[in-house]
Design an enzyme around this catalytic site. Sequence first.
Site, PDB file in Angstrom:
ATOM      1  N   THR A   1       0.733  -1.015  -0.133  1.00 56.07           N
ATOM      2  CA  THR A   1      -0.147  -0.101  -0.090  1.00 56.07           C
ATOM      3  C   THR A   1       1.015   1.285  -0.106  1.00 56.07           C
ATOM      4  O   THR A   1       0.610   2.157  -0.535  1.00 56.07           O
ATOM      5  CB  THR A   1      -0.906  -0.022   1.199  1.00 56.07           C
ATOM      6  OG1 THR A   1      -1.594  -1.259   1.187  1.00 56.07           O
ATOM      7  CG2 THR A   1      -1.893   0.968   1.236  1.00 56.07           C
ATOM      8  N   LYS A   2       1.883   1.364   0.870  1.00 47.75           N
ATOM      9  CA  LYS A   2       2.823   2.396   0.953  1.00 47.75           C
ATOM     10  C   LYS A   2       3.454   2.683  -0.542  1.00 47.75           C
ATOM     11  O   LYS A   2       3.805   3.826  -0.946  1.00 47.75           O
ATOM     12  CB  LYS A   2       3.899   2.114   1.795  1.00 47.75           C
ATOM     13  CG  LYS A   2       4.921   3.206   2.212  1.00 47.75           C
ATOM     14  CD  LYS A   2       5.941   3.042   3.116  1.00 47.75           C
ATOM     15  CE  LYS A   2       7.085   2.339   2.288  1.00 47.75           C
ATOM     16  NZ  LYS A   2       8.153   2.169   3.339  1.00 47.75           N
ATOM     17  N   ASP A   3       3.966   1.604  -1.095  1.00 52.28           N
ATOM     18  CA  ASP A   3       4.319   1.370  -2.404  1.00 52.28           C
ATOM     19  C   ASP A   3       3.449   1.512  -3.687  1.00 52.28           C
ATOM     20  O   ASP A   3       3.917   2.546  -4.530  1.00 52.28           O
ATOM     21  CB  ASP A   3       4.987   0.030  -2.753  1.00 52.28           C
ATOM     22  CG  ASP A   3       5.605  -0.101  -4.073  1.00 52.28           C
ATOM     23  OD1 ASP A   3       6.815   0.848  -4.211  1.00 52.28           O
ATOM     24  OD2 ASP A   3       5.551  -0.863  -4.856  1.00 52.28           O
TER      25      ASP A   3
ATOM     26  N   ARG B   1       3.132  10.869  -3.824  1.00 52.69           N
ATOM     27  CA  ARG B   1       4.281  10.564  -3.340  1.00 52.69           C
ATOM     28  C   ARG B   1       5.646  11.114  -3.764  1.00 52.69           C
ATOM     29  O   ARG B   1       6.431  11.328  -2.874  1.00 52.69           O
ATOM     30  CB  ARG B   1       4.146   9.055  -3.487  1.00 52.69           C
ATOM     31  CG  ARG B   1       4.507   8.154  -2.289  1.00 52.69           C
ATOM     32  CD  ARG B   1       4.807   6.656  -2.574  1.00 52.69           C
ATOM     33  NE  ARG B   1       6.211   6.506  -3.059  1.00 52.69           N
ATOM     34  CZ  ARG B   1       6.768   5.491  -2.795  1.00 52.69           C
ATOM     35  NH1 ARG B   1       6.263   4.424  -2.201  1.00 52.69           N
ATOM     36  NH2 ARG B   1       8.093   5.170  -3.102  1.00 52.69           N
TER      37      ARG B   1
ATOM     38  N   LEU C   1      10.939   3.931   5.816  1.00 51.75           N
ATOM     39  CA  LEU C   1      10.057   4.106   7.054  1.00 51.75           C
ATOM     40  C   LEU C   1       9.050   2.819   6.968  1.00 51.75           C
ATOM     41  O   LEU C   1       8.410   2.456   5.925  1.00 51.75           O
ATOM     42  CB  LEU C   1       8.993   5.454   6.349  1.00 51.75           C
ATOM     43  CG  LEU C   1       7.931   5.671   7.466  1.00 51.75           C
ATOM     44  CD1 LEU C   1       8.294   5.966   8.782  1.00 51.75           C
ATOM     45  CD2 LEU C   1       6.742   6.826   7.040  1.00 51.75           C
TER      46      LEU C   1
END
Length: 858
Positions: free
Chosen positions: A521-523, A650, A691
């Site tokens: 999800t972060k990616d 992002r 992170l």
Amino acid sequence: MKQSKNEAVFQDEVLTRFELFKSLFLTLPFQRVKDTGTLLPFFAKQCEKGVDQHLTPDEIIKSFFDQHEEFSSEEQRIDLLFRFVQYIERQVVLFDAIEDSSFQMVGRGDDENVLGALIKNAEGNEDMRRKIVSKLKDFSVRLVLTAHPTQFYPGPVLGIINDLIDAIKTNDIHSIHLLLQQLGKTPFINKNKPTPVDEAASLAWFLENVFYKVASEIQSFIDDELDVDTEEVKQLIELGFWPGGDRDGNPNVSVDSTKKVAALLRTILFRCYYRDFRIVRRRITFRGVEEYMENLQTLFYENSFNPVEHPADETDNIITNLKAIKNVLEEYHNGLFVEIVDDLLRKVMTFGCFFTTLDIRQDSRILREATNYLIQHNQEKTGMPLDYLELSENDKQKALKFKELDLTVGEDADPLTKDTSGVIKLLKEIQRSGSERAAQRFIISNCQQASDILGLRQLFLWSGWKKDALTIDFVPLFETVDDLTRAAEVMKTLYSNKEYKAHLKRRGNKQTIMLGYSDSTKDGGYLMANWSIYRAKIELTAISREYDVDLVFFDGRGGPPARGGGKTQRFYASMGKEIANDHIQLTIQGQTISSQYGSLDTARFNIEQLLHAGIISDLKQRVGDTLTKHQQEIIDKLAELSHHKFMDLRTNELFLPYLETMSPLKALSSINISSRPVKRNSGRELRLEDLRAISFVTSWSQLKQNIPGFYGVGTALQWAEKNNLWKDVQQLYVSSGFFQTLIDNCMMSMTKSNFDITAYMKDDPIYGDFWKTLYAEYQITKEYLLKLSGTSKLMENYPVDRESILAREGIVLPLLVIQHFAIRALNSDQLTDAQREDYSKLIARTIFGVVNAGRNVA
């Protein structure tokens, strides 16, 4: 819209009772508690009004203190804010207890008792009964408890919550009052940062107080209702455990901590057995069982209270003695009390000598370095080229000879190489004391190529393990969008490898593959992450079937696409024919552990839901759950557009500074909630790739913006409408369980968002436009989700869940105002060191309450 029966019950049993019991706080005999409780409603009202008017946190808090001039000094004001935080923390606990006590009365609509109904239907249908039993013979649900820093209730508080649940069920006001007093005196936070062993001990509370009983009860229910022997359906409910074994990015996990956690998992289980055995012994006082009773007394007592360093696996021994007692009862004593022997026997068959399977996890880069060390120091013995790490992927695979050696790591090795070598040797010792059930999986994070898995197998063979006795499953973890795209090719290479093929054959031709969710999800953003995983599952299933491999998917982050708290079971029930679904395995983490498995009622409900999902997806598969090529192309395009939108955000130069400056991200690293650092490579300046995903998601959820749970979805749906695909998307929502669950959980994430709290940021000279960008996507996503679902408000189809979320959000609104007030104060250069410390502590304390109330992140 007419209020449903469940909504009405929720209103009476939860919301009304919460208001009634909340008043008991005012009667607690604590210094200044009455003042705090009397003032809090006024402060909460001020927060509501201020947020509605889009005032800054400073303006809201100033307006409150302007009306309460008795708090004239900054010291007095900070003290009162701390007391508000402590008071609200305990209100959250009370709400948890009231909601859980009403769980059975409120119900969950169409999800209620689905497993029981299915099995009941099979009573008069022998064909269905036979199909269900056949499915259960090779089916299991494995829940893997992980130590992520959103599990904030310490063991004593969990104990109080469970006692409160019991007292509230019976309206025992005296006990409730006493328990609230105990709650007021019980600390919610750790003085020191927990070690991995501390985390394991904390999660052991759930093993001992919930899973031990519930797993046996469900197994017993299925055995009795379907009239099958426990041994016929093997082990339906399995437990996994990561604290002490998961060393990826956590330098605090060592061989010693792994060893201690393994011992803990054995000891607490034997103490559970011993408690049950004392009941058996008190009841069965007949002739013919003396020898078996004595054997079990010694076994249970010694392993509970005098554990040795290298214990033996006693599972078969215990089962033999319990069966002997059962035979005597049935043959000579009319089966008197045989049910309590059966209960203990079932538990031993379920858990063996270890409560859970301890998983080991490490990053592929660390494993490569360990391989390289052994090559450099033993080049002649290994026969491997010194430049192994520089070789192409194809040449690496050719270079691996899979020699059996017993190499040692010297003192000159770096700590992580020593740890890798040590834990590989330790696994053999753990298996000796509890069989494979104790520990049999090594998970490779950041798995990018077949040589990562093959190289780890070689490490085992260089550490004293033999090929024909290598009782370890190597589990690749694919997380990023790129890794997921390559996953099928990696596995095809492995399945084609002669050595690995032989290893798989010895492991019953079963391959477990873990698919990650947090980093995905972060990616890639919400839609791309979930679609990449689903698509990878289709491709991996096809490859595995081609090579006749029994594939097991192990889903990270609470299961797709629930993000730790959505309708997980609906997703598993909707697996199409192109996805392997013979086993359900998922991580349970953070507040999901206490919210979904913290009490007997909720744990039983959620486990039964997953069991039902696995059975029903096989027996009654819906046609629409197997996506057509056209449908896949549509989701492909939606995911691509959503991904572009997310990546534009992002790569915005303000993305990370915004999170660092406006959210409590920095505070996460300073509070004592986890042994794991907030970021990898903690010594250097923060980079997004370093992170940790859980910190990333937690920070957005504290902002009440929940970007990882929705950003880009609205833009993609808007495109579909403009390009004449809206009817296709609507049909997808109706027919595909996967797509419906994906959208519904996105709505859940948005219901937990509240941009009004941070609306003051729109005027910020640096971040104002960035905030407006986030809010614009929120609005467009909300518009299109409502249009797609045909509803007028988010989560309208899940009214009880919606009411629960909104009630919790209301409770913690003052915490969020205080948190943002403190963050803004810390961003000022005018503070003294003492003031900085006060504001930092204030932020840390608010984080606890907000996460606990959310019950799952995002």
